[in-house]
Design an enzyme around this catalytic site. Structure first.
Site, PDB file in Angstrom:
ATOM      1  N   LYS A  59      -7.587 -11.504  -9.329  1.00  0.00           N
ATOM      2  CA  LYS A  59      -8.921 -11.075  -8.064  1.00  0.00           C
ATOM      3  C   LYS A  59     -10.194 -10.136  -8.470  1.00  0.00           C
ATOM      4  O   LYS A  59      -9.805  -9.089  -8.754  1.00  0.00           O
ATOM      5  CB  LYS A  59      -8.754 -11.979  -6.571  1.00  0.00           C
TER       6      LYS A  59
ATOM      7  N   LYS B 220     -12.473  -4.323  -7.576  1.00  0.00           N
ATOM      8  CA  LYS B 220     -13.069  -2.620  -7.925  1.00  0.00           C
ATOM      9  C   LYS B 220     -12.419  -1.987  -8.800  1.00  0.00           C
ATOM     10  O   LYS B 220     -12.714  -0.946  -9.900  1.00  0.00           O
ATOM     11  CB  LYS B 220     -13.571  -2.282  -6.862  1.00  0.00           C
TER      12      LYS B 220
ATOM     13  N   LYS C 216       0.772  -1.065  -0.235  1.00  0.00           N
ATOM     14  CA  LYS C 216      -0.062  -0.036  -0.179  1.00  0.00           C
ATOM     15  C   LYS C 216       0.834   1.282  -0.377  1.00  0.00           C
ATOM     16  O   LYS C 216       0.622   2.291  -0.606  1.00  0.00           O
ATOM     17  CB  LYS C 216      -0.507   0.253   0.798  1.00  0.00           C
TER      18      LYS C 216
END
Ligand code: TRP
Length: 333
Positions: free
Chosen positions: A197, A200, A115
């Site tokens: 996977k 969004k 991240k």
């Protein structure tokens, strides 16, 4: 909570709309666990702000997610369902745990590394200490089991280290939790990038719980299938990943085995298979979407549910927090 049952805790971020991967991979399992365990489920809005959120969107998504969880079958009578920021004990315990979590441990978290690369302009302290807030979530309810995906296992491991460290100093304050990886948790891949996977971040390959039937059918009809010559419905993840993704979804929705599915579509080709999977998903999601829509039209009812949930959660969390404050040496109020 009934005392003879083990405690389950899990959390989900309100950082986007619920999709089929969330539902088949996690939520359906959360629902199934409610009879056998004391379940505590939390919409983790405090975790969500470790990356920048639009305030109005976060508020809307939090309420929508709460309603969708109820619509999916999380029963506020059986389980405790609440919003993280409504129970201040989470942030309070997280602070204490920060003082029992090592800089080196947090630096090794792969999600932090990922991240901080992805949001290089906002590598804030909250992103770094995210795992000690997650540990606080789990530890406040003395959870035995924590259903999570692979990506969160490392955070549960860290929680176990914190529990061991704290209990080692102060005695048995916290229950040692275990990650709970469901036996048959479906891993749902993107419809147009079958090696990633469903998420969004790949919008065209992502089917949302609230998508209309037309939208769902459109996404399935445009799903990537493979450019192999046989063009038959056969499960081969390595060589036919697009078809494998659709078979996995169809299997998860209908409960059929790969063999049964191959037989059902023998001689029929992709042109028949894609809409069939789409229709199965439409029918799976239809009642959930309708119930969520109905709930979202009644804001007062939802407020009642999340207030009651926070009250139940707070009474358990407060008990743990009081014990912790006493152990570390805070003067009682
Ligand atoms: N970090 C989890 C995720 O992103 C969400 C979460 C927060 C969680 N607190 C938790 C999951 C406690 C399990 C237990 O998916």
């Amino acid at each position: 909570m009934e005392t003879n049952k083990k405690v389950i805790f899990s959390g989900i971020q309100p950082s986007g709309a619920l999709h089929l991967g969330n539902y088949l991979g996690a939520l359906r399992n959360w629902v199934a666990l409610q009879d056998e365990y004391n379940c505590v489920y939390c919409v983790v809005d405090e975790h969500a702000i470790t990356v920048r959120q639009d305030p109005a969107a976060l508020r809307r998504q939090t309420l929508e997610l709460f309603a969708q969880l109820v619509a999916c079958g999380i029963d506020p009578e059986k389980s405790i369902l609440f919003i993280q920021s409504h129970v201040p004990a989470h942030a309070e315990l997280a602070w204490v745990l920060n003082c029992y979590t090592m800089f080196g441990e947090l630096s090794r978290m792969t999600q932090f590394k990922d991240k901080s690369a992805k949001h290089a302009d906002n590598v804030n302290a909250g992103l770094f200490t995210y795992p000690s807030l997650m540990a606080a979530d789990i530890m406040l309810y003395q959870a035995d089991l924590v259903p999570v995906g692979e990506d969160q296992k490392q955070h549960v491991e860290l929680t176990r280290n914190i529990v061991q460290r704290f209990n080692g100093i102060y005695g048995d304050v916290f229950t040692m939790p275990d990650a709970y990886i469901p036996k048959v948790g479906a891993r749902v891949m993107s419809l147009n990038q079958p090696d990633s996977k469903m998420s969004k971040s790949i919008p065209e390959g992502c089917v949302y719980l609230m998508d209309s039937p037309d939208e769902i059918m459109r996404k399935f009809k445009r799903a990537i299938t493979d450019s192999d010559t046989e063009r038959c419905v056969r499960y081969d993840r390595a060589n036919k990943p697009g078809v494998a993704t659709l078979i996995d979804i169809y299997a998860a929705v209908t409960g059929k085995s790969y063999e049964q599915i191959e037989e059902e579509f023998a001689g029929k080709g992709y042109g028949a298979f894609k809409p069939a999977v789409g229709e199965a998903v439409v029918e799976l999601l239809r009642p959930l979407r309708e119930e969520a829509t109905r709930l979202l039209a009644d804001k007062a009812y939802l407020e009642g549910l999340y207030r009651a949930g926070a009250e139940k959660a707070a009474s358990i969390a407060q008990r743990t927090l009081r014990k912790v404050h006493k152990k570390v040496g805070f003067l009682p109020r």
